[in-house]
Design a protein around this motif. Structure first.
Motif, PDB file in Angstrom:
ATOM      1  N   GLN A 166       0.827  -1.202   0.000  1.00  0.00           N
ATOM      2  CA  GLN A 166       0.000   0.000   0.000  1.00  0.00           C
ATOM      3  C   GLN A 166       0.864   1.255   0.000  1.00  0.00           C
ATOM      4  N   THR A 167       1.965   1.218   0.742  1.00  0.00           N
ATOM      5  CA  THR A 167       2.883   2.356   0.772  1.00  0.00           C
ATOM      6  C   THR A 167       3.472   2.613  -0.609  1.00  0.00           C
ATOM      7  N   LEU A 168       3.813   1.528  -1.315  1.00  0.00           N
ATOM      8  CA  LEU A 168       4.354   1.661  -2.665  1.00  0.00           C
ATOM      9  C   LEU A 168       3.325   2.264  -3.611  1.00  0.00           C
ATOM     10  N   ALA A 169       2.072   1.773  -3.494  1.00  0.00           N
ATOM     11  CA  ALA A 169       1.002   2.319  -4.331  1.00  0.00           C
ATOM     12  C   ALA A 169       0.767   3.788  -4.018  1.00  0.00           C
ATOM     13  N   ASP A 170       0.809   4.141  -2.741  1.00  0.00           N
ATOM     14  CA  ASP A 170       0.639   5.543  -2.353  1.00  0.00           C
ATOM     15  C   ASP A 170       1.783   6.403  -2.885  1.00  0.00           C
ATOM     16  N   GLY A 171       3.003   5.827  -2.903  1.00  0.00           N
ATOM     17  CA  GLY A 171       4.141   6.577  -3.411  1.00  0.00           C
ATOM     18  C   GLY A 171       4.002   6.902  -4.886  1.00  0.00           C
ATOM     19  N   VAL A 172       3.561   5.915  -5.682  1.00  0.00           N
ATOM     20  CA  VAL A 172       3.355   6.171  -7.107  1.00  0.00           C
ATOM     21  C   VAL A 172       2.205   7.150  -7.309  1.00  0.00           C
ATOM     22  N   SER A 173       1.169   7.036  -6.471  1.00  0.00           N
ATOM     23  CA  SER A 173       0.056   7.989  -6.553  1.00  0.00           C
ATOM     24  C   SER A 173       0.536   9.407  -6.279  1.00  0.00           C
ATOM     25  N   ASP A 174       1.472   9.543  -5.333  1.00  0.00           N
ATOM     26  CA  ASP A 174       2.031  10.866  -5.043  1.00  0.00           C
ATOM     27  C   ASP A 174       2.772  11.424  -6.258  1.00  0.00           C
ATOM     28  N   ILE A 175       3.508  10.537  -6.951  1.00  0.00           N
ATOM     29  CA  ILE A 175       4.214  10.982  -8.156  1.00  0.00           C
ATOM     30  C   ILE A 175       3.222  11.482  -9.203  1.00  0.00           C
ATOM     31  N   VAL A 176       2.110  10.744  -9.335  1.00  0.00           N
ATOM     32  CA  VAL A 176       1.081  11.170 -10.289  1.00  0.00           C
ATOM     33  C   VAL A 176       0.516  12.529  -9.894  1.00  0.00           C
ATOM     34  N   ARG A 177       0.334  12.735  -8.600  1.00  0.00           N
ATOM     35  CA  ARG A 177      -0.170  14.033  -8.140  1.00  0.00           C
ATOM     36  C   ARG A 177       0.821  15.145  -8.485  1.00  0.00           C
ATOM     37  N   TYR A 178       2.105  14.866  -8.351  1.00  0.00           N
ATOM     38  CA  TYR A 178       3.107  15.874  -8.709  1.00  0.00           C
ATOM     39  C   TYR A 178       3.048  16.184 -10.204  1.00  0.00           C
ATOM     40  N   VAL A 179       2.878  15.131 -11.003  1.00  0.00           N
ATOM     41  CA  VAL A 179       2.787  15.335 -12.452  1.00  0.00           C
ATOM     42  C   VAL A 179       1.550  16.150 -12.795  1.00  0.00           C
ATOM     43  N   ILE A 180       0.434  15.812 -12.146  1.00  0.00           N
ATOM     44  CA  ILE A 180      -0.818  16.502 -12.430  1.00  0.00           C
ATOM     45  C   ILE A 180      -0.749  17.964 -12.006  1.00  0.00           C
ATOM     46  N   ARG A 181       0.079  18.264 -11.015  1.00  0.00           N
ATOM     47  CA  ARG A 181       0.256  19.669 -10.629  1.00  0.00           C
ATOM     48  C   ARG A 181       0.838  20.477 -11.779  1.00  0.00           C
ATOM     49  N   LEU A 182       1.496  19.791 -12.721  1.00  0.00           N
ATOM     50  CA  LEU A 182       2.050  20.463 -13.896  1.00  0.00           C
ATOM     51  C   LEU A 182       1.032  20.573 -15.027  1.00  0.00           C
ATOM     52  N   ALA A 183      -0.178  20.066 -14.784  1.00  0.00           N
ATOM     53  CA  ALA A 183      -1.206  20.082 -15.826  1.00  0.00           C
ATOM     54  C   ALA A 183      -1.475  21.474 -16.400  1.00  0.00           C
ATOM     55  N   PRO A 184      -1.540  22.536 -15.572  1.00  0.00           N
ATOM     56  CA  PRO A 184      -1.789  23.864 -16.163  1.00  0.00           C
ATOM     57  C   PRO A 184      -0.764  24.256 -17.216  1.00  0.00           C
ATOM     58  N   LEU A 185       0.532  23.975 -16.968  1.00  0.00           N
ATOM     59  CA  LEU A 185       1.567  24.297 -17.954  1.00  0.00           C
ATOM     60  C   LEU A 185       1.435  23.409 -19.186  1.00  0.00           C
ATOM     61  N   GLY A 186       1.222  22.098 -18.955  1.00  0.00           N
ATOM     62  CA  GLY A 186       1.074  21.192 -20.087  1.00  0.00           C
ATOM     63  C   GLY A 186      -0.123  21.527 -20.938  1.00  0.00           C
ATOM     64  N   ILE A 187      -1.235  21.835 -20.292  1.00  0.00           N
ATOM     65  CA  ILE A 187      -2.450  22.178 -21.031  1.00  0.00           C
ATOM     66  C   ILE A 187      -2.282  23.511 -21.750  1.00  0.00           C
ATOM     67  N   PHE A 188      -1.573  24.450 -21.125  1.00  0.00           N
ATOM     68  CA  PHE A 188      -1.272  25.724 -21.793  1.00  0.00           C
ATOM     69  C   PHE A 188      -0.571  25.470 -23.119  1.00  0.00           C
ATOM     70  N   GLY A 189       0.460  24.608 -23.111  1.00  0.00           N
ATOM     71  CA  GLY A 189       1.173  24.299 -24.343  1.00  0.00           C
ATOM     72  C   GLY A 189       0.313  23.567 -25.348  1.00  0.00           C
ATOM     73  N   LEU A 190      -0.486  22.599 -24.875  1.00  0.00           N
ATOM     74  CA  LEU A 190      -1.345  21.829 -25.782  1.00  0.00           C
ATOM     75  C   LEU A 190      -2.394  22.709 -26.454  1.00  0.00           C
ATOM     76  N   VAL A 191      -3.043  23.564 -25.669  1.00  0.00           N
ATOM     77  CA  VAL A 191      -4.073  24.442 -26.222  1.00  0.00           C
ATOM     78  C   VAL A 191      -3.457  25.456 -27.174  1.00  0.00           C
ATOM     79  N   CYS A 192      -2.288  25.954 -26.816  1.00  0.00           N
ATOM     80  CA  CYS A 192      -1.617  26.940 -27.669  1.00  0.00           C
ATOM     81  C   CYS A 192      -1.338  26.360 -29.053  1.00  0.00           C
ATOM     82  N   VAL A 193      -0.784  25.142 -29.086  1.00  0.00           N
ATOM     83  CA  VAL A 193      -0.488  24.491 -30.371  1.00  0.00           C
ATOM     84  C   VAL A 193      -1.770  24.160 -31.115  1.00  0.00           C
ATOM     85  N   THR A 194      -2.770  23.666 -30.403  1.00  0.00           N
ATOM     86  CA  THR A 194      -4.026  23.274 -31.047  1.00  0.00           C
ATOM     87  C   THR A 194      -4.707  24.457 -31.714  1.00  0.00           C
ATOM     88  N   VAL A 195      -4.801  25.573 -31.007  1.00  0.00           N
ATOM     89  CA  VAL A 195      -5.453  26.762 -31.555  1.00  0.00           C
ATOM     90  C   VAL A 195      -4.641  27.329 -32.713  1.00  0.00           C
TER      91      VAL A 195
END
Length: 398
Positions: A166-195
């Motif tokens: 469970q600790t290992l699963a929680d650790g990977v989940s934490d990594i995903v949360r860190y990645v998702i915190r970067l979603a605004p920057l990633g989405i900014f780039g994706l939307v910019c290119v798409t438009v």
């Protein structure tokens, strides 16, 4: 800066608006900024298979049996599964009536099978894939198979081992949360290119996709769930359904976390007079396995990807998709927008490459401002609704 103190949802909104404005005003800078979106998708692609395997494995290994009233607990779990599959069927029907497409790049990378037999054969070979190879190649079906088998085997392991798992699963989940915190920057780039490359019409398509997702969730919340409650209790279901949506759904809409909403649901269950012996087990378990909203998201986005690639979805394949969406949705728990990371698993049913599937995931993050909030509201409120229905049915029978 005040911007960093905002929640993830406002940041994503800002990223979408800023990306669209910059894409229209300065198309020349869109390509270098698109690297942000590519890095974001790449990080999701790297962590998603491991996340699926560990979450499902840990959830099965650490699943506790119901206590004194096992029959009610089992019935509630079966109801969770039935409700999740029903939600996937609603999403399937709505997607057929209102088909969606998504603006993708390099869609030729998909290699869709031409027959149901080919789909089933491909599924079987992916199910028996080597676990290491499944992780390396992003074979989500193989990851899910090994997660279930190992999770069942690990149920006999020591408590210390399961705690470490469970600790290992929680650790990977934490990594995903860190990645998702970067979603605004990633989405900014994706939307910019798409438009910059396709115009604002692509964003209009995303709005249509978000509208379909919300419509499916409203149908489940206001039609399917009341029908299930009525069939079990033979009473007017809307008072309790609306109360659960108001007291649990609204809170979950803003917290965007079924796990964080568990205390709210426990208090609501007590308020509704549900047996504590029942809700003390089913509410926490429901936060993990009762994922109707996630099944809707997985089904709608997968069918949108299939429509974009011109894949004809047969009746048999569609039913298989509903089952896979319902089962894999259980692995979406505990992670914000976790259902999006399971879209590639469903996409693999149609031979859609991981690269293309991850573009679909990125589109999902763009609309996650609405999608994830509505999804969590449906998931969390349904936990209490189904527990109430089983408790009332048990009381009537007893």
């Amino acid at each position: 800066m005040k911007l960093f103190k905002l929640g993830l949802v406002p940041q994503i909104l800002i990223g979408v608006v800023a990306g669209a404005l910059l894409g229209m005003a300065a198309p020349a800078v869109a390509e270098p900024l698109g690297l942000l979106g590519q890095l974001f998708v790449g990080m999701l692609k790297a962590v998603a298979p491991l996340l699926v395997m560990l979450l499902v494995m840990s959830a099965i290994a650490n699943r506790h049996e119901s206590g004194a009233d096992g029959r009610k607990g089992l019935l509630t779990l079966l109801l969770y599964l039935a409700g999740t599959i029903s939600a996937a069927v609603v999403a399937l029907l709505m997607s057929q009536w209102f088909p969606q497409t998504i603006t993708l790049t390099d869609v030729a990378e998909g290699s869709p099978p031409v027959a149901v037999a080919a789909v089933l054969a491909d599924v079987l070979f992916k199910l028996i894939d080597n676990p290491v190879n499944a992780l390396l190649t992003g074979n989500f079906l193989g990851c899910l198979t090994w997660a279930i088998l190992l999770g069942i085997s690990f149920r006999r392991a020591s408590a210390a081992f399961k705690e470490h798992l469970q600790t290992l699963a929680d650790g990977v989940s934490d990594i995903v949360r860190y990645v998702i915190r970067l979603a605004p920057l990633g989405i900014f780039g994706l939307v910019c290119v798409t438009v910059a490359t396709t115009g604002v019409e692509a964003l209009a398509g995303y709005a249509s996709l978000a509208l379909l997702l919300v419509a499916c969730m409203l149908i489940v919340a206001l039609v399917v769930n009341p029908l299930i409650v009525y069939l079990l209790t033979r009473r007017n279901p809307y008072p309790v359904v609306l109360q659960c949506l108001e007291e649990s759904g609204i809170t979950a809409f803003f917290t965007r976390s079924s796990a964080a909403n568990i205390p709210v649901n426990l208090a609501l269950a007590k308020k509704l007079g549900i047996s504590e012996e029942l809700y003390s087990v089913t509410i926490p378990v429901g936060a993990t396995v009762n994922m109707a909203g996630a099944a809707i998201t997985i089904t709608v986005l997968t069918l949108a990807a299939a429509n974009t690639l011109g894949i004809e979805v047969s009746f048999a394949t569609a039913l298989l998709l509903c089952v896979i969406a319902a089962l894999s949705a259980c692995g979406a728990s505990g992670v914000p927008s976790g259902s999006l990371l399971l879209v590639p698993l469903a996409c693999s049913l149609f031979g859609i490459s991981v690269d293309v599937a991850m573009q679909v995931v990125a589109v999902g993050f763009i609309i996650s401002v609405i999608q994830d909030s509505a999804e969590t509201a449906l998931n969390s409120s349904t936990d209490v609704i189904y527990t109430y229905a089983v408790d009332q049915r048990g009381g009537a029978d007893g």
